[in-house]
Design a protein around this motif. Sequence first.
Motif, short mmCIF file in Angstrom:
data_model
loop_
_atom_site.label_atom_id
_atom_site.label_comp_id
_atom_site.label_asym_id
_atom_site.label_seq_id
_atom_site.Cartn_x
_atom_site.Cartn_y
_atom_site.Cartn_z
N CYS A 69 0.83 -1.20 0.00
CA CYS A 69 0.00 0.00 0.00
C CYS A 69 0.87 1.25 0.00
CB CYS A 69 -0.92 -0.01 1.22
SG CYS A 69 -1.94 1.47 1.42
N PHE A 70 1.86 1.30 0.88
CA PHE A 70 2.72 2.48 0.98
C PHE A 70 3.59 2.60 -0.26
CE2 PHE A 70 5.70 5.45 2.90
CZ PHE A 70 4.87 6.18 3.76
N LEU A 71 4.02 1.47 -0.81
CA LEU A 71 4.81 1.48 -2.04
C LEU A 71 4.00 2.06 -3.19
CD1 LEU A 71 7.43 0.62 -3.52
CD2 LEU A 71 6.34 -1.60 -3.92
N ASP A 72 2.75 1.63 -3.34
CA ASP A 72 1.91 2.12 -4.42
C ASP A 72 1.56 3.60 -4.25
OD1 ASP A 72 1.96 -0.37 -5.54
OD2 ASP A 72 0.00 -0.99 -4.81
N ARG A 73 1.50 4.05 -3.01
CA ARG A 73 1.16 5.45 -2.74
C ARG A 73 2.33 6.38 -3.02
NH1 ARG A 73 -0.07 6.13 3.28
NH2 ARG A 73 -0.98 4.11 2.78
N THR A 74 3.56 5.91 -2.79
CA THR A 74 4.72 6.80 -2.84
C THR A 74 5.68 6.53 -3.99
OG1 THR A 74 5.93 5.36 -1.31
CG2 THR A 74 4.64 7.15 -0.33
N ASN A 75 5.42 5.48 -4.80
CA ASN A 75 6.36 5.17 -5.88
C ASN A 75 6.38 6.25 -6.97
OD1 ASN A 75 3.95 4.64 -7.18
ND2 ASN A 75 4.31 2.43 -7.40
N ILE A 76 5.45 7.19 -6.90
CA ILE A 76 5.47 8.30 -7.85
C ILE A 76 6.74 9.12 -7.68
CG2 ILE A 76 4.20 9.88 -6.33
CD1 ILE A 76 2.77 10.94 -8.84
N GLY A 77 7.32 9.11 -6.46
CA GLY A 77 8.58 9.79 -6.24
C GLY A 77 9.72 9.15 -7.01
N ASN A 78 9.70 7.82 -7.13
CA ASN A 78 10.70 7.12 -7.95
C ASN A 78 10.43 7.33 -9.43
OD1 ASN A 78 10.13 4.97 -5.39
ND2 ASN A 78 12.28 5.47 -5.79
N ALA A 79 9.13 7.29 -9.81
CA ALA A 79 8.77 7.47 -11.21
C ALA A 79 9.16 8.85 -11.73
CB ALA A 79 7.27 7.24 -11.39
N ARG A 80 9.20 9.81 -10.83
CA ARG A 80 9.52 11.18 -11.24
C ARG A 80 10.92 11.26 -11.87
NH1 ARG A 80 10.11 16.50 -7.28
NH2 ARG A 80 9.60 18.08 -8.86
N LEU A 81 11.84 10.44 -11.39
CA LEU A 81 13.20 10.46 -11.92
C LEU A 81 13.30 9.86 -13.31
CD1 LEU A 81 15.50 9.63 -8.86
CD2 LEU A 81 14.53 11.81 -9.59
N ASP A 82 12.26 9.17 -13.76
CA ASP A 82 12.27 8.53 -15.08
C ASP A 82 11.35 9.27 -16.05
OD1 ASP A 82 14.14 6.40 -14.65
OD2 ASP A 82 12.62 5.40 -13.42
N ASN A 83 11.40 10.61 -15.99
CA ASN A 83 10.75 11.47 -16.99
C ASN A 83 9.23 11.51 -16.90
OD1 ASN A 83 13.29 12.17 -18.20
ND2 ASN A 83 13.26 10.16 -19.22
N LEU A 84 8.67 11.25 -15.72
CA LEU A 84 7.21 11.34 -15.56
C LEU A 84 6.69 12.73 -15.91
CD1 LEU A 84 4.45 10.23 -14.37
CD2 LEU A 84 5.21 11.20 -12.20
N ARG B 60 3.98 -4.42 18.16
CA ARG B 60 3.31 -4.97 16.98
C ARG B 60 2.97 -3.87 15.99
NH1 ARG B 60 3.73 -7.98 21.74
NH2 ARG B 60 3.87 -10.17 21.11
N MET B 61 2.58 -2.70 16.49
CA MET B 61 2.30 -1.58 15.60
C MET B 61 3.56 -1.15 14.87
SD MET B 61 0.30 1.92 16.65
CE MET B 61 -0.93 0.93 17.50
N ALA B 62 4.70 -1.22 15.57
CA ALA B 62 5.97 -0.86 14.94
C ALA B 62 6.35 -1.86 13.86
CB ALA B 62 7.08 -0.79 16.00
N LEU B 63 6.11 -3.16 14.12
CA LEU B 63 6.38 -4.16 13.09
C LEU B 63 5.55 -3.89 11.85
CD1 LEU B 63 6.48 -7.44 15.24
CD2 LEU B 63 8.42 -6.31 14.13
N PHE B 64 4.29 -3.54 12.07
CA PHE B 64 3.39 -3.24 10.96
C PHE B 64 3.85 -1.98 10.23
CE2 PHE B 64 -0.47 -0.86 9.65
CZ PHE B 64 -0.88 -1.69 8.63
N PHE B 65 4.13 -0.90 10.99
CA PHE B 65 4.48 0.35 10.35
C PHE B 65 5.87 0.32 9.73
CE2 PHE B 65 5.85 4.81 10.22
CZ PHE B 65 4.79 5.35 9.52
N SER B 66 6.74 -0.57 10.21
CA SER B 66 8.07 -0.67 9.62
C SER B 66 7.99 -1.07 8.15
CB SER B 66 8.93 -1.69 10.38
OG SER B 66 8.41 -3.01 10.23
N ALA B 67 6.84 -1.61 7.74
CA ALA B 67 6.65 -1.93 6.33
C ALA B 67 6.74 -0.68 5.46
CB ALA B 67 5.29 -2.61 6.12
N ALA B 68 6.41 0.49 6.05
CA ALA B 68 6.54 1.74 5.29
C ALA B 68 7.99 2.04 4.97
CB ALA B 68 5.93 2.90 6.08
N THR B 69 8.89 1.73 5.92
CA THR B 69 10.32 1.94 5.66
C THR B 69 10.83 0.95 4.63
OG1 THR B 69 11.06 0.48 7.46
CG2 THR B 69 10.63 2.78 8.02
#
Length: 505
Positions: free
Chosen positions: A61-76, A184-193
């Motif tokens: 979920c976090f990857l799909d939300r923020t991967n636009i930052g990576n796409a920006r470097l490839d001429n988006l 447990r919340m930290a384990l879950f949220f660490s997925a964002a990192t």
Amino acid sequence: MGEKTPDTSGITATKGDETPSMVATTHVSEVPIFDQKATKKLLRKLDWHLIPFMSLIYLLCFLDRTNIGNARLDNLEQDLRLKGLQYNDCLATLFPFYIAAEIPSNMMMKRLRPSVWLTFIMVAWSACMIGQGFVKDYSGLMATRVFLGVFEGGLFPGVNYYGEYYHRYCVITQWYCRHECGFRMALFFSAATLAGAFGGILARGIAEMSGVGGLSAWSWIFILEGLLSILVSFTAYWAIYDYPSTATFLTAKERDEVERRLAVDHGHLSNDFDLKYVWQALGDWKIYVFMLICMAGFAPIYSFSLFLPTIIKGMGYSANNAQLMSVPPYVFACVFTIGASWFADRIRQRGVFLLGFQLVAILGFALLAASGNSTVQYTGTVFAAIGIYPQIPLGLAWNGANIGGSLKRGTGIAMQVMGGNCGGIIASYVYLTRDGPRYVTGHSILIGFVGMAFFLTLFMTIWCRRENARRDAVAQQLGTQEPTGEQKMLKRELADNVPWFRYTI
């Protein structure tokens, strides 16, 4: 922490995350079914069956939300002919719909079951992500970001709701006790990192696909990562366990013990489904302070996630190297996010950890703003990542532990998450193209937000200590006469204002 304290009601009280030794639901035995060793084994069993898959979903979920930052470097921006603040507008438009979807999504999950609803929204946002790879202009990108926000908005509060859901009149069950939730919340949220780390690696590899099928590399970032999410979503229905009472991986005795432990954890505070507890939360000034702390935490996190590749490229690295150089800060952030919450659960304190990480974050952004040396700046990104990511699970656990009564607690956590995600709107406009490549203004803005969070955290830490001391003093003066059952039922409606409640510091 944890020492017994008499109070005005005569109920044995505890400090920090510990709860009263008596429970409101008299039909549930207070005598443990399992000994300490068996309880640890039960918790490990819950962890292995619940945390990994839910973390994987949040990573995607976090990857799909923020991967636009990576796409920006490839001429988006060039391919879609974005001008001025249009790129920032595309980032920001996701968050109002993300926030608006949170409460309706939780209502749907209550109606349908977690496994059904979470699977549906995952399939839906994955389809939006794939569609984002085929957009041709600014309007198309805006539209897909809107729908991405609508469907992704249900996940993070949904997982919190998944842990604490309500029947018409009472809490049926949860999974973990309050003092066990932070780790447990930290384990879950660490997925964002981890999403940030994997995003950089995947983007670097996908960059080699530029021109395949007549599509640019940024299109393939969206399409392939969307396909990955949709493949995982096809297993979600079977991998998500709805409730302990229906969890097939638990034995009957284990289900009884989970319910017993949670009933004891709730103490004499009300579990009734009554709107007055919602109004209690809406009128509690402390929750609004935690909302501001959370907003000041999410603003730098979203800024970091959306713009880190751009910031690193501004240090003089090529686009491909910038993708790879964005990985190490997230790795450090992951380690500290998990480690800090583990220690915080052990000593049952939150504020002191938050204060420490806020200072580290300020140091990181100060290094970025003050120096033009690429080595110093990159070191700043590492310190910034270490400082900002642990704040969210620590803050959520702290707020949740300091709200008495299940419905008030659930409402208060939802308010905190909604306030925090307002930080995403701010984050979308922190780093503007005209301020590059140093982005001194953006770094300074984030120092201001984290500084605000520091002083609010310091205030709440001092207030909680003084309020606990005041309640201890009152309890000692009035003695420990045992109250009647009717008196207990009347006082339990006061939520965390009951005399025996002690705040986590």
